[in-house]
Design a protein around this motif. Structure first.
Motif, PDB file in Angstrom:
ATOM      1  N   THR A  92       0.810  -1.225   0.000  1.00 30.52           N
ATOM      2  CA  THR A  92       0.000   0.000   0.000  1.00 30.52           C
ATOM      3  C   THR A  92       0.841   1.273   0.000  1.00 30.52           C
ATOM      4  O   THR A  92       0.322   2.348  -0.304  1.00 30.52           O
ATOM      5  N   ALA A  93       2.128   1.168   0.314  1.00 29.73           N
ATOM      6  CA  ALA A  93       2.985   2.354   0.293  1.00 29.73           C
ATOM      7  C   ALA A  93       3.300   2.798  -1.131  1.00 29.73           C
ATOM      8  O   ALA A  93       3.762   3.921  -1.345  1.00 29.73           O
ATOM      9  N   ASP A  94       3.041   1.943  -2.114  1.00 30.40           N
ATOM     10  CA  ASP A  94       3.389   2.241  -3.504  1.00 30.40           C
ATOM     11  C   ASP A  94       2.216   2.776  -4.323  1.00 30.40           C
ATOM     12  O   ASP A  94       2.369   3.028  -5.516  1.00 30.40           O
ATOM     13  N   VAL A  95       1.040   2.915  -3.711  1.00 32.45           N
ATOM     14  CA  VAL A  95      -0.149   3.308  -4.470  1.00 32.45           C
ATOM     15  C   VAL A  95      -0.742   4.588  -3.882  1.00 32.45           C
ATOM     16  O   VAL A  95      -0.288   5.088  -2.853  1.00 32.45           O
ATOM     17  N   THR A  96      -1.774   5.107  -4.536  1.00 34.57           N
ATOM     18  CA  THR A  96      -2.430   6.306  -4.011  1.00 34.57           C
ATOM     19  C   THR A  96      -3.099   5.985  -2.681  1.00 34.57           C
ATOM     20  O   THR A  96      -3.363   4.822  -2.363  1.00 34.57           O
ATOM     21  N   SER A  97      -3.393   7.028  -1.923  1.00 34.80           N
ATOM     22  CA  SER A  97      -4.042   6.816  -0.625  1.00 34.80           C
ATOM     23  C   SER A  97      -5.422   6.190  -0.801  1.00 34.80           C
ATOM     24  O   SER A  97      -5.862   5.381   0.027  1.00 34.80           O
ATOM     25  N   VAL A  98      -6.100   6.540  -1.887  1.00 31.20           N
ATOM     26  CA  VAL A  98      -7.418   5.950  -2.169  1.00 31.20           C
ATOM     27  C   VAL A  98      -7.283   4.455  -2.429  1.00 31.20           C
ATOM     28  O   VAL A  98      -8.026   3.636  -1.869  1.00 31.20           O
ATOM     29  N   THR A  99      -6.334   4.094  -3.273  1.00 28.21           N
ATOM     30  CA  THR A  99      -6.119   2.679  -3.582  1.00 28.21           C
ATOM     31  C   THR A  99      -5.716   1.905  -2.332  1.00 28.21           C
ATOM     32  O   THR A  99      -6.180   0.780  -2.112  1.00 28.21           O
ATOM     33  N   ALA A 100      -4.872   2.504  -1.506  1.00 31.65           N
ATOM     34  CA  ALA A 100      -4.430   1.838  -0.274  1.00 31.65           C
ATOM     35  C   ALA A 100      -5.618   1.536   0.633  1.00 31.65           C
ATOM     36  O   ALA A 100      -5.727   0.432   1.191  1.00 31.65           O
ATOM     37  N   ARG A 101      -6.521   2.491   0.774  1.00 32.24           N
ATOM     38  CA  ARG A 101      -7.697   2.284   1.630  1.00 32.24           C
ATOM     39  C   ARG A 101      -8.608   1.206   1.053  1.00 32.24           C
ATOM     40  O   ARG A 101      -9.184   0.406   1.797  1.00 32.24           O
ATOM     41  N   LEU A 102      -8.735   1.170  -0.264  1.00 34.48           N
ATOM     42  CA  LEU A 102      -9.561   0.136  -0.890  1.00 34.48           C
ATOM     43  C   LEU A 102      -8.961  -1.253  -0.670  1.00 34.48           C
ATOM     44  O   LEU A 102      -9.685  -2.204  -0.339  1.00 34.48           O
ATOM     45  N   LEU A 103      -7.655  -1.381  -0.842  1.00 33.93           N
ATOM     46  CA  LEU A 103      -7.006  -2.676  -0.626  1.00 33.93           C
ATOM     47  C   LEU A 103      -7.197  -3.152   0.811  1.00 33.93           C
ATOM     48  O   LEU A 103      -7.440  -4.335   1.066  1.00 33.93           O
ATOM     49  N   GLN A 104      -7.094  -2.225   1.748  1.00 32.00           N
ATOM     50  CA  GLN A 104      -7.306  -2.581   3.152  1.00 32.00           C
ATOM     51  C   GLN A 104      -8.758  -2.973   3.402  1.00 32.00           C
ATOM     52  O   GLN A 104      -9.043  -3.934   4.129  1.00 32.00           O
ATOM     53  N   HIS A 105      -9.681  -2.247   2.781  1.00 32.93           N
ATOM     54  CA  HIS A 105     -11.108  -2.548   2.946  1.00 32.93           C
ATOM     55  C   HIS A 105     -11.453  -3.917   2.372  1.00 32.93           C
ATOM     56  O   HIS A 105     -12.151  -4.713   3.013  1.00 32.93           O
ATOM     57  N   TRP A 106     -10.971  -4.197   1.177  1.00 31.21           N
ATOM     58  CA  TRP A 106     -11.291  -5.468   0.523  1.00 31.21           C
ATOM     59  C   TRP A 106     -10.725  -6.665   1.276  1.00 31.21           C
ATOM     60  O   TRP A 106     -11.268  -7.767   1.188  1.00 31.21           O
ATOM     61  N   GLN A 107      -9.644  -6.452   2.007  1.00 32.89           N
ATOM     62  CA  GLN A 107      -8.998  -7.571   2.703  1.00 32.89           C
ATOM     63  C   GLN A 107      -9.198  -7.525   4.218  1.00 32.89           C
ATOM     64  O   GLN A 107      -8.519  -8.237   4.955  1.00 32.89           O
ATOM     65  N   ASN A 108     -10.145  -6.722   4.649  1.00 34.59           N
ATOM     66  CA  ASN A 108     -10.448  -6.629   6.077  1.00 34.59           C
ATOM     67  C   ASN A 108     -10.956  -7.988   6.581  1.00 34.59           C
ATOM     68  O   ASN A 108     -11.973  -8.485   6.099  1.00 34.59           O
ATOM     69  N   PRO A 109     -10.268  -8.608   7.539  1.00 36.79           N
ATOM     70  CA  PRO A 109     -10.701  -9.931   8.018  1.00 36.79           C
ATOM     71  C   PRO A 109     -12.062  -9.910   8.707  1.00 36.79           C
ATOM     72  O   PRO A 109     -12.675 -10.969   8.896  1.00 36.79           O
ATOM     73  N   ALA A 110     -12.541  -8.718   9.053  1.00 40.17           N
ATOM     74  CA  ALA A 110     -13.841  -8.611   9.724  1.00 40.17           C
ATOM     75  C   ALA A 110     -15.000  -8.509   8.730  1.00 40.17           C
ATOM     76  O   ALA A 110     -16.161  -8.395   9.146  1.00 40.17           O
ATOM     77  N   ARG A 111     -14.700  -8.543   7.431  1.00 35.43           N
ATOM     78  CA  ARG A 111     -15.760  -8.473   6.426  1.00 35.43           C
ATOM     79  C   ARG A 111     -16.764  -9.599   6.631  1.00 35.43           C
ATOM     80  O   ARG A 111     -16.390 -10.740   6.932  1.00 35.43           O
ATOM     81  N   ALA A 112     -18.038  -9.282   6.431  1.00 36.08           N
ATOM     82  CA  ALA A 112     -19.073 -10.313   6.565  1.00 36.08           C
ATOM     83  C   ALA A 112     -18.920 -11.383   5.488  1.00 36.08           C
ATOM     84  O   ALA A 112     -19.199 -12.562   5.712  1.00 36.08           O
ATOM     85  N   ARG A 113     -18.472 -10.965   4.307  1.00 39.04           N
ATOM     86  CA  ARG A 113     -18.288 -11.906   3.200  1.00 39.04           C
ATOM     87  C   ARG A 113     -16.900 -11.695   2.614  1.00 39.04           C
ATOM     88  O   ARG A 113     -16.665 -10.740   1.877  1.00 39.04           O
TER      89      ARG A 113
END
Length: 215
Positions: A92-113
């Protein structure tokens, strides 16, 4: 070709990078498990003549899946390795702040699905090519893609993500649209991103299913 019975064909988690695969030999699939991810490749069909009524011959393709017919997708495998190194490195240090937040969101272990690994890897690959590759001197990726596009359909630059049936392609389409749109809103003058999309389907049934992509 011998018949092989594999009692349990599922040997990897859909949420993690594959770590094992069944080996092919010169007679086809085996039940031998190789302790590493299978590299991308395809089987080369061999044409052979078959006689038709009246003596005419017709070419048919022998589609036996044997090790001697496997041709590796070298470019795909090279890109996979680059994306893996990036994932395990600065990420995430190599991408935009928006992309970094999306990557973190998509891989959040607390996601319902949870998302499948193949879905994450698909969007990671597009992100790597768009935002990261040049930083590591991997301009060759885009150059090779552009060369292939010129050979196949000059004037239309395309990048494709090939995914299996049932692996969640529609979700990846939504992820791609979100990644591009949110970055374009944050950086309107950044030519790497867009907020305009054309979704093409093979028929009205698929078109109706893809209405879930509408905001």
């Amino acid at each position: 070709m011998r018949q092989v019975i594999i009692e349990n064909p599922v040997i990897n988690s859909p949420f993690e990078e594959p770590r094992r695969h069944f080996q092919f030999d010169d007679e086809g699939i085996t039940d031998v498990i190789v302790q590493q991810r299978r590299e991308s490749g395809y089987f080369v069909p061999i044409a052979r003549p078959r006689s038709k009524a009246g003596g005419a011959k017709q070419l048919v393709f022998d589609t036996e899946w044997t090790a001697d017919r496997i041709e590796p997708n070298r470019m795909v495998n090279d890109i996979r390795r680059k994306v893996k190194l990036w994932r395990e490195g600065r990420y995430t240090a190599d991408v935009t702040s928006v992309t970094a937040r999306l990557l973190q969101h998509w891989q959040n272990p607390a996601r319902a699905r949870r998302l499948f690994f193949c879905q994450i890897e698909a969007i990671e690959t597009l992100i790597y090519i768009t935002e990261v590759a040049r930083k590591y001197g991997d301009n060759w990726i885009e150059n090779e893609i552009r060369r292939a596009n010129e050979d196949a359909n000059p004037g239309l630059f395309r990048i494709a993500s090939k995914m299996a049936t049932g692996s969640g392609k529609t979700v990846v389409m939504a992820m791609l649209i979100a990644w591009q749109t949110l970055n374009k809103i944050a950086q309107p003058h950044d030519a790497r991103f867009t907020d305009s999309f054309l979704v093409v389907t093979p028929g009205i049934t698929i078109r109706d299913r893809l209405r879930v992509l509408l905001p």
